[in-house]
Design an enzyme around this catalytic site. Structure first.
Site, PDB file in Angstrom:
ATOM      1  CG  PHE A   1      -1.046  -4.207   1.306  1.00  0.00           C
ATOM      2  CD1 PHE A   1      -0.519  -5.099   0.404  1.00  0.00           C
ATOM      3  CD2 PHE A   1      -1.254  -4.632   2.613  1.00  0.00           C
ATOM      4  CE1 PHE A   1      -0.190  -6.396   0.787  1.00  0.00           C
ATOM      5  CE2 PHE A   1      -0.937  -5.933   3.005  1.00  0.00           C
ATOM      6  CZ  PHE A   1      -0.401  -6.810   2.084  1.00  0.00           C
ATOM      7  N   GLY A   2      -0.080  -1.496   3.183  1.00  0.00           N
ATOM      8  CA  GLY A   2       0.511  -1.549   4.528  1.00  0.00           C
ATOM      9  C   GLY A   2       1.799  -0.748   4.614  1.00  0.00           C
ATOM     10  CE1 TYR A   3       4.009  -0.191   9.977  1.00  0.00           C
ATOM     11  CE2 TYR A   3       2.702  -2.151   9.547  1.00  0.00           C
ATOM     12  CZ  TYR A   3       3.078  -1.124  10.386  1.00  0.00           C
ATOM     13  OH  TYR A   3       2.510  -1.018  11.645  1.00  0.00           O
ATOM     14  CG  ASP A   4       4.232  -3.209   0.530  1.00  0.00           C
ATOM     15  OD1 ASP A   4       4.864  -3.954   1.313  1.00  0.00           O
ATOM     16  OD2 ASP A   4       3.380  -3.655  -0.267  1.00  0.00           O
TER      17      ASP A   4
ATOM     18  CE  LYS B   1       4.632  -7.114  -0.736  1.00  0.00           C
ATOM     19  NZ  LYS B   1       3.383  -6.559  -0.200  1.00  0.00           N
TER      20      LYS B   1
ATOM     21  CG  ASP C   1      -1.289 -12.315  11.713  1.00  0.00           C
ATOM     22  OD1 ASP C   1      -2.335 -11.681  11.499  1.00  0.00           O
ATOM     23  OD2 ASP C   1      -0.423 -11.937  12.524  1.00  0.00           O
TER      24      ASP C   1
ATOM     25  CG  HIS D   1       6.640 -10.827   3.958  1.00  0.00           C
ATOM     26  ND1 HIS D   1       7.148  -9.837   3.159  1.00  0.00           N
ATOM     27  CD2 HIS D   1       5.363 -10.470   4.219  1.00  0.00           C
ATOM     28  CE1 HIS D   1       6.214  -8.916   2.960  1.00  0.00           C
ATOM     29  NE2 HIS D   1       5.118  -9.287   3.592  1.00  0.00           N
TER      30      HIS D   1
HETATM   31  P1  IMP Z   1      -2.229  -8.767   8.903  1.00  0.00           P
HETATM   32  O1  IMP Z   1      -1.425  -9.930   8.497  1.00  0.00           O
HETATM   33  O2  IMP Z   1      -3.323  -8.507   7.915  1.00  0.00           O
HETATM   34  O3  IMP Z   1      -2.707  -8.830  10.315  1.00  0.00           O
HETATM   35  O4  IMP Z   1      -1.282  -7.507   8.755  1.00  0.00           O
HETATM   36  C1  IMP Z   1      -0.613  -6.901   9.821  1.00  0.00           C
HETATM   37  C2  IMP Z   1      -0.125  -5.530   9.391  1.00  0.00           C
HETATM   38  O5  IMP Z   1       0.983  -5.679   8.510  1.00  0.00           O
HETATM   39  C3  IMP Z   1      -1.129  -4.662   8.657  1.00  0.00           C
HETATM   40  O6  IMP Z   1      -0.901  -3.322   9.048  1.00  0.00           O
HETATM   41  C4  IMP Z   1      -0.790  -4.848   7.201  1.00  0.00           C
HETATM   42  O7  IMP Z   1      -1.123  -3.708   6.438  1.00  0.00           O
HETATM   43  C5  IMP Z   1       0.712  -5.055   7.278  1.00  0.00           C
HETATM   44  N1  IMP Z   1       1.167  -5.948   6.202  1.00  0.00           N
HETATM   45  C6  IMP Z   1       0.822  -7.242   6.011  1.00  0.00           C
HETATM   46  N2  IMP Z   1       1.432  -7.724   4.919  1.00  0.00           N
HETATM   47  C7  IMP Z   1       2.169  -6.698   4.408  1.00  0.00           C
HETATM   48  C8  IMP Z   1       3.001  -6.585   3.269  1.00  0.00           C
HETATM   49  O8  IMP Z   1       3.194  -7.509   2.469  1.00  0.00           O
HETATM   50  N3  IMP Z   1       3.581  -5.386   3.086  1.00  0.00           N
HETATM   51  C9  IMP Z   1       3.402  -4.320   3.932  1.00  0.00           C
HETATM   52  N4  IMP Z   1       2.629  -4.370   5.006  1.00  0.00           N
HETATM   53  C10 IMP Z   1       2.007  -5.559   5.237  1.00  0.00           C
END
Ligand code: IMP
Length: 192
Positions: free
Chosen positions: A148-151, A171, A68, A176
């Protein structure tokens, strides 16, 4: 050894697959045909990782791990943190989450932030937790199209590119998730 990775996120799966040594066979939820949503209702990042593993453990008696992740922004008192996935609200996507974060930081030059990943492992009914942190800052606008996500709005410390401008390998050397995963891999090597 065989290890289930409890995620429905294909981007995470690809990142983790690329970093796993060949003696560990990763089993995805897709491989298992497991389509149910996995609850993540704990108030902490580590708690969510533990909750995901415990949920899958009800179905499969194999070694399982889950991760997570949260993005913690100093100027916002650690927001979005454990709420990173649904920062802009239920049903919103990563674009909405990034837009909200950029809006909240408008005209704010204090942009330090960090990604925190917790990985929970259940191996032979023993639970272990690993954590990885990547320090960086929130850019003023989105850059790049990888990841993806906040990248697109996160620039790791010491670099001039966002995560979304990096290849998966770049990356994967500093992220993390990679840091937490390397601890998991070292642990598995030691117990075997
Ligand atoms: P979860 O770990 O899947 O619950 O992710 C929580 C949030 O953080 C989601 O919006 C993901 O898209 C974002 N997230 C998780 N890992 C990454 C990453 O490596 N890079 C950017 N956003 C991330």
């Amino acid at each position: 050894m065989e290890l289930i990775f409890a995620t429905h996120n294909q981007n995470k799966l690809l990142e983790v697959q690329a970093l796993m040594p060949s003696h560990i066979t990763l089993i995805s939820l897709q491989d298992l045909g497991f389509e149910e949503d996995i609850p993540e209702t704990s108030g902490t990042i580590a708690g969510n990782a533990i909750q995901k593993v415990a949920y899958l453990k009800k179905y499969y008696d194999l070694p399982i791990f889950a991760d997570d992740t949260g993005l913690l922004v100093d100027a916002l008192g650690g927001e979005p943190g454990v709420y990173s996935a649904r920062y802009a609200g239920e049903g919103k996507n990563s674009e909405d989450n990034m837009n909200l974060l950029l809006e909240k930081l408008t005209d704010n030059n204090h942009r330090d932030a960090r990604f925190v990943t917790a990985i929970a492992l259940d191996l032979n009914h023993k639970q272990t937790l690993f954590e990885g942190i990547c320090e960086g800052s929130i850019l003023k606008e989105k850059k790049g199209s990888q990841g993806f996500g906040y990248d697109p709005i996160f620039q790791p410390k010491g670099f001039h590119q966002s995560f979304a401008e990096m290849s998966q390998t770049e990356k994967g050397a500093i992220s993390h998730r990679a840091k937490a995963l390397f601890q998991l891999i070292a642990y598995l090597r030691d117990v075997n």
